[in-house]
Design an enzyme around this catalytic site. Structure first.
Site, PDB file in Angstrom:
ATOM      1  N   GLU A 163       0.832  -1.214   0.000  1.00 46.18           N
ATOM      2  CA  GLU A 163       0.000   0.000   0.000  1.00 46.18           C
ATOM      3  C   GLU A 163       0.865   1.263   0.000  1.00 46.18           C
ATOM      4  OE1 GLU A 163      -4.226  -1.234   1.946  1.00 46.18           O
ATOM      5  OE2 GLU A 163      -2.660  -0.753   3.384  1.00 46.18           O
ATOM      6  N   GLU A 239      -6.710  -7.419  -0.269  1.00 45.89           N
ATOM      7  CA  GLU A 239      -7.285  -7.402   1.071  1.00 45.89           C
ATOM      8  C   GLU A 239      -8.754  -7.032   0.949  1.00 45.89           C
ATOM      9  OE1 GLU A 239      -5.378  -4.886   3.914  1.00 45.89           O
ATOM     10  OE2 GLU A 239      -3.360  -5.633   3.485  1.00 45.89           O
TER      11      GLU A 239
END
Length: 600
Positions: A163, A239
């Protein structure tokens, strides 16, 4: 550009393939560092029972190398290779996310405090950072590479950083990160993962590397955004947040099964592959829980990482598990019991053993001598725990202001052994009465959790600014690190033997012990009614923090931490000790609050 055909996972024309056969990755996140290794197989088996074909895990650098100058540890609880082989033995693939930054509500996002304590730019192409990271990857990545599917192992994909678009836009660093993996032998599928916004994808994605999304809702919108940029790539949700984590002092976050299942169903309807985060959350044992920051306020994460996952913190199969299992099309009998055995409920008296300051002083310090300024946690090589600072200023007669100009995160202040008060970011000044004499000022600073997300990542801990008596700086400090997470029975015994605090100290704080008789070890949940905040060890293992403010009430104690016969529970209470330890047969994580993470 498609993934290499030789890789176990490949893609072309928007579809994923496993060894040339159309395939959907159905993964569940499970972190080996949050589950006792004797329970790895049980938890992996439950993930298989859920209907998943893959396990994904982060690798926490600071878990393997908490101290500078010590070689990374890959033994015991840190035996990553054993964990990966266990997943393979249960018939599942593995996705590894080696970071070095992992977020995960883990202390410092997985980065060692001794790295972020240096004068460098973490998560960047700063050579000071990439040099240290390269040395770590020299140890880590070959271990993962040897377990790739191309070499007979279960590892089918590896993530590049994590991320990154939520943090920065140093594309040279991202390219370095990818090359660091391939240059050390990774030849399976590589991917990046970012939130599904233009801002995040701009910062974190790499040309020629599969672009994946992280999200809790609105998968169709995410699919459209990714397809607008990479129309040829398959839709991968690295995710899917089917639950959420908790902060001390807030409510327990939950997500209803119907809400979670509807989003999961939508991901599958979009043709997506998915990883459920978390499939099984586990526990932030020790002091590994991270923290967040909102408007300058530190928000520490609780000890439990249950995350309202389909497989609960103790392995219990929840209603969400069965609802997801149906959507995933799993059939056949479950191989795991719906719930693990537990000890019967009981109450065990706590016996006070040592006062707070005498007990802490009794543990020999690894740092001696004085310095003009207090040493930070980082200067002391301390990642977590506490530091006891001592100075001897002369306080003029009358009432004066004792100011801790920058304390991270919370301090108990004592003068000549008497408790003066608490100082933190919101309350930095205390009144002190002087007699014109030299006094012993002791400041016990607690690190409440290192920030794991956002621009404040890597912040330092301790007394970072001067301590003042009125306008005068107090100089000449002893700084004694208290590495609670590294304490063994030796340090605990030294603390317990110190005896009560003399004089007007804080007699209700300090060390206490409870003796527990167990016939057959089984899971249990510990509560400390009447105690306010502190730490609990079971047979010398630091279970975690407890705090009266909740939401978490019980600490999960897995069966492998107990033994038949005598067991010792040790409590370090910082404010007010209760009289007993309760053993309960189920978790109490606090009043619930429905929460779904969404991107605008």
């Amino acid at each position: 550009m498609a993934a290499p055909a030789a890789a176990a996972l490949s893609w072309r024309e928007g579809r994923m393939y496993r060894d040339g056969v159309p395939h959907r990755v159905l993964s569940g996140a499970l972190h080996y560092f949050r589950v006792h290794p004797d329970l790895w197989r049980d938890r992996v088996r439950r993930i298989a029972d859920l209907g998943l074909n893959t396990v994904d895990t982060y690798v926490a650098w600071n878990f393997h190398q908490p101290r500078e100058g010590r070689a990374p540890d890959f033994d015991g609880w840190r035996d990553l290779e054993r964990f990966i082989r266990t997943v393979q033995e249960e018939g599942l693939d593995v996705i590894v996310r080696p970071g070095p930054y992992i977020c995960a509500e883990w202390s410092n996002g997985g980065l060692p405090g001794w790295i972020t304590g240096r004068d460098l730019a973490p998560r960047s192409s700063d050579p000071a950072f990439t040099s240290a990271l390269g040395t770590w990857f020299d140890e880590l990545i070959p271990r993962i590479a040897a377990l790739q599917a191309s070499r007979g192992g279960p590892v089918v994909a590896v993530q590049v950083e994590n991320e990154f678009g939520s943090y920065g836009d140093d594309h040279a660093y991202m390219r370095w990160s990818r090359d660091a993996l391939t240059g050390r032998g990774i030849d399976e599928l590589l991917f990046t993962a970012d939130g599904p916004t233009a801002l995040m994808l701009d910062g974190g994605s790499l040309p020629g590397t599969l672009m994946a999304a992280t999200l809790g809702s609105k998968p169709a919108a995410a699919r459209r955004l990714l397809a607008s940029r990479r129309p040829e790539e398959p839709f991968l949700v690295a995710e899917f947040w089917s639950g959420w984590f908790d902060h001390w002092g807030k409510r327990h976050h939950v997500r209803g099964a119907e809400s979670a299942v509807n989003t999961l169903r939508s991901i599958l309807a979009e043709g997506g592959s998915v990883s459920i985060y978390m499939a099984h959350g586990g526990t932030n044992f020790g002091l590994w829980a991270g923290a967040n920051e909102t408007d300058g306020r530190l928000e520490p994460v609780v000890t439990s990482y249950d995350s309202d996952a389909p497989i609960a913190e103790d392995g219990t199969l929840t209603p969400k598990f069965f609802a997801m299992r149906e959507v995933l099309g799993a059939e056949g009998p479950l191989r795991s019991p719906e719930r693990m055995p537990t000890l019967p409920p009981a109450r065990v008296p706590l016996t006070r053993s040592a006062g707070l300051l005498p007990g802490l002083r009794a543990v020999p310090s690894t740092h001696t001598g004085t310095a003009p300024r207090p040493a930070t946690f980082e200067q002391l090589g301390l990642d977590a725990g506490m530091v006891l600072y001592t100075a001897h200023p002369r306080i003029p007669a009358g009432t004066h202001r004792l100011a801790l100009s920058d304390v991270r995160d919370r301090a108990l202040v004592f003068v000549d052994g008497a408790f003066l008060g608490i100082a933190d970011a919101g309350s930095r000044e205390l009144a002190v009465e002087g007699k014109g004499e030299v006094v012993a000022v002791e400041v016990l600073v607690e690190n409440l959790g290192r920030i794991n997300y956002g621009p404040a990542l890597g912040g330092h801990k301790g007394l970072l600014g001067p301590v003042l008596v009125d306008r005068r700086t107090v100089q000449g400090w002893e700084s004694a690190p208290l590495a609670l997470q590294e304490w063994s029975d030796v340090e605990l015994s030294e603390a317990l033997a110190a005896g009560p605090a003399p004089g007007p100290g804080t007699p209700s704080a300090g060390f206490a012990v409870a003796q527990l008789q167990v016939e057959t070890p089984a899971d249990t949940f510990l509560a400390l009614p009447g105690s306010r905040r502190g730490f609990v060890w079971v047979n010398g293992f630091l279970l975690g923090r407890y705090r009266e403010i909740g939401p978490q009430v019980t600490l999960y104690c897995p069966a492998p931490l107990l033994r038949s016969g005598d067991n010792t529970i040790t409590v370090l209470e910082l404010e007010h000790l209760g009289g007993e330890v309760e053993l309960r047969d189920r978790a109490e994580l606090g009043p619930p609050e429905e929460y779904v993470e969404e991107f605008d």
